[in-house]
Design a protein around this motif. Sequence first.
Motif, PDB file in Angstrom:
ATOM      1  N   THR A 127       0.832  -1.212   0.000  1.00 27.70           N
ATOM      2  CA  THR A 127       0.000   0.000   0.000  1.00 27.70           C
ATOM      3  C   THR A 127       0.860   1.252   0.000  1.00 27.70           C
ATOM      4  O   THR A 127       0.481   2.276  -0.575  1.00 27.70           O
ATOM      5  CB  THR A 127      -0.955   0.001   1.211  1.00 27.70           C
ATOM      6  OG1 THR A 127      -1.666  -1.232   1.268  1.00 27.70           O
ATOM      7  CG2 THR A 127      -1.966   1.137   1.100  1.00 27.70           C
ATOM      8  N   GLY A 131       0.425   3.895  -2.676  1.00 26.23           N
ATOM      9  CA  GLY A 131       0.112   5.236  -2.175  1.00 26.23           C
ATOM     10  C   GLY A 131       1.038   6.294  -2.744  1.00 26.23           C
ATOM     11  O   GLY A 131       0.629   7.432  -2.998  1.00 26.23           O
ATOM     12  N   GLU A 134      -0.134   6.872  -6.270  1.00 23.90           N
ATOM     13  CA  GLU A 134      -1.411   7.602  -6.236  1.00 23.90           C
ATOM     14  C   GLU A 134      -1.198   9.076  -5.889  1.00 23.90           C
ATOM     15  O   GLU A 134      -1.847   9.953  -6.445  1.00 23.90           O
ATOM     16  CB  GLU A 134      -2.358   6.960  -5.224  1.00 23.90           C
ATOM     17  CG  GLU A 134      -3.753   7.570  -5.265  1.00 23.90           C
ATOM     18  CD  GLU A 134      -4.502   7.478  -3.957  1.00 23.90           C
ATOM     19  OE1 GLU A 134      -5.730   7.562  -3.978  1.00 23.90           O
ATOM     20  OE2 GLU A 134      -3.848   7.362  -2.896  1.00 23.90           O
ATOM     21  N   ARG A 135      -0.292   9.349  -4.957  1.00 17.83           N
ATOM     22  CA  ARG A 135      -0.046  10.739  -4.560  1.00 17.83           C
ATOM     23  C   ARG A 135       0.346  11.584  -5.763  1.00 17.83           C
ATOM     24  O   ARG A 135      -0.193  12.670  -5.980  1.00 17.83           O
ATOM     25  CB  ARG A 135       1.052  10.784  -3.495  1.00 17.83           C
ATOM     26  CG  ARG A 135       1.472  12.196  -3.057  1.00 17.83           C
ATOM     27  CD  ARG A 135       0.358  12.902  -2.297  1.00 17.83           C
ATOM     28  NE  ARG A 135       0.071  12.206  -1.065  1.00 17.83           N
ATOM     29  CZ  ARG A 135       0.681  12.435   0.096  1.00 17.83           C
ATOM     30  NH1 ARG A 135       1.623  13.357   0.187  1.00 17.83           N
ATOM     31  NH2 ARG A 135       0.328  11.765   1.170  1.00 17.83           N
ATOM     32  N   ASN A 157     -12.463   6.702  -5.054  1.00 18.94           N
ATOM     33  CA  ASN A 157     -11.702   6.258  -3.889  1.00 18.94           C
ATOM     34  C   ASN A 157     -12.634   5.876  -2.744  1.00 18.94           C
ATOM     35  O   ASN A 157     -12.475   4.818  -2.119  1.00 18.94           O
ATOM     36  CB  ASN A 157     -10.736   7.368  -3.446  1.00 18.94           C
ATOM     37  CG  ASN A 157      -9.841   6.931  -2.304  1.00 18.94           C
ATOM     38  OD1 ASN A 157     -10.219   7.003  -1.148  1.00 18.94           O
ATOM     39  ND2 ASN A 157      -8.645   6.478  -2.637  1.00 18.94           N
ATOM     40  N   HIS A 187      -6.526   2.507  -3.255  1.00 19.97           N
ATOM     41  CA  HIS A 187      -5.317   3.157  -3.781  1.00 19.97           C
ATOM     42  C   HIS A 187      -5.002   2.661  -5.195  1.00 19.97           C
ATOM     43  O   HIS A 187      -4.624   3.464  -6.068  1.00 19.97           O
ATOM     44  CB  HIS A 187      -4.117   2.882  -2.863  1.00 19.97           C
ATOM     45  CG  HIS A 187      -4.059   3.775  -1.665  1.00 19.97           C
ATOM     46  ND1 HIS A 187      -3.928   5.136  -1.761  1.00 19.97           N
ATOM     47  CD2 HIS A 187      -4.113   3.502  -0.339  1.00 19.97           C
ATOM     48  CE1 HIS A 187      -3.889   5.672  -0.550  1.00 19.97           C
ATOM     49  NE2 HIS A 187      -4.007   4.696   0.329  1.00 19.97           N
ATOM     50  N   SER A 191      -5.302   5.180  -8.433  1.00 19.98           N
ATOM     51  CA  SER A 191      -4.057   5.423  -9.185  1.00 19.98           C
ATOM     52  C   SER A 191      -4.253   5.182 -10.676  1.00 19.98           C
ATOM     53  O   SER A 191      -3.840   6.004 -11.517  1.00 19.98           O
ATOM     54  CB  SER A 191      -2.943   4.517  -8.667  1.00 19.98           C
ATOM     55  OG  SER A 191      -2.657   4.776  -7.320  1.00 19.98           O
TER      56      SER A 191
END
Length: 485
Positions: A127, A131, A134-135, A157, A187, A191
């Motif tokens: 994750t 993550g 995705e950020r 989400n 996530h 993404s």
Amino acid sequence: MNKEREFIKSFFEFSIGQWIAALISFITTPITTWLIIPEEFGKASMFTLAFNLLLNIALLGADQGFVRMFYEKEEEKRRNLLWEALLPSLFIGFVIFIFIGIFWKNLSLVLFGDSNHFLPILLLGLTILMGTIERFATLVVRMKQRGIAFSALRVVNGVTNATFTILYALFFSRTFYAVIVGLFFSHIITSILAIYFEKELWFGKFKIELSSIKSIVKYGIPFVPTFIITWLFQSIDRLALRNYTDFTEIGLYSAAFKVVAVMNLIQTGFTTFWTPTAYENYENNPESTGIFEKTSLFISAAMFTFGMLIVVFKDAIFLLLESSYRQAAGISSFLILMPIMYTVSEVTVVGINFKKKTYWHMLIATISAGANIFGNHMLVPIYGAKGAALSTGISYIIFFGMRTIISKRLYNVNYHLGKFYFSTVIFVVVAFINTFVNSLFLQVFSAVIGLILVLIVYREQVRYVLDFAIEELKRLKNKVANKTN
């Protein structure tokens, strides 16, 4: 007037997804509490704490460098910037993944109370990698100021997180694993969708320059210890509960957080819209401070109003939760100060970021964390989760005050702080009554009076938003009538 209308319209485009996500969370939280007992909910909260800490370490502050330099780069060079910022973060993410794999038993014992949970620890590492991607994927959409697309990502989400959590709890096991699985798949799907929205920027030839990576990391590195201290500041309440109480008390506290998450989603909706808007306005006209003054007034009015409304109806809201969670209603009032103080400070802190004096963030976070550690140490052994909420709320007021004072010295803006601090005092009094006074009548009465006082203080902003909403409704009505004719 047109500029203000476009500003509000853009804000709504970025925020609508957060509001829908808040509604989804509001609907699914009671369902989750009926499926997962407070003790398991508490373990899921510890997983989330570890994830947030390790993700911020993995990011290396490169996401902040990406945001800060996005508008400084020509459009054709932004793909280079994206990969120059992403690659060092992914590298650190893989290092953390390996570290987690080696020490998974120790981590399982610290987080969950025993050393037999390999799957959640594995998912923690995966994750973090997802993550990180995705950020940056969502940051691209955000910085391109695609409000509707960003809102769609928030909705997806929220839906995927809730769907996978509930399905796992129903068909596999009603444990904290369900919350972790929901987080992991949300996530992944977010993404993929975010990359698809901006695939032109993600795919194609790009050139990486070592000097550019160094500049990004140099700008971002001061954020890492700041993020760690901020994480401690934001997490010391649950760490104190883990030390002085049990997973059930953490679960109740986390349930209160879930309800307050409605405010957190509004906070996220605003900050994601505000950051690129603020930087763009500063780059174009650094001497113009009107937008920062007006925005601080409007967002203060909105946050205090929503906060008071949640306090007014908190007992009715918590009736929707499974009976073992309902005592969490008395924990929630002071927690609402978190999104209020943080969201408004995202406007008042701009001077620190504009002048690139990011080292101030570390001092602010350190002092705020110190205050919260002291408060939790004194109050949690006596009052449990209520003490943690009180300490956290007060420390966020300190956090706001320091951010604002330092920022104003670097970039002077009239934020009308008299109105803000008056409303803060009113909210603290209302929160105290709703936390420690065992009279439902006094709790509701104080919150209603507090709401009225806030509406009076910010009457001009409330009237403006109402007039704007009425005008938009009339315009929509006329458009529908014209199409019908």
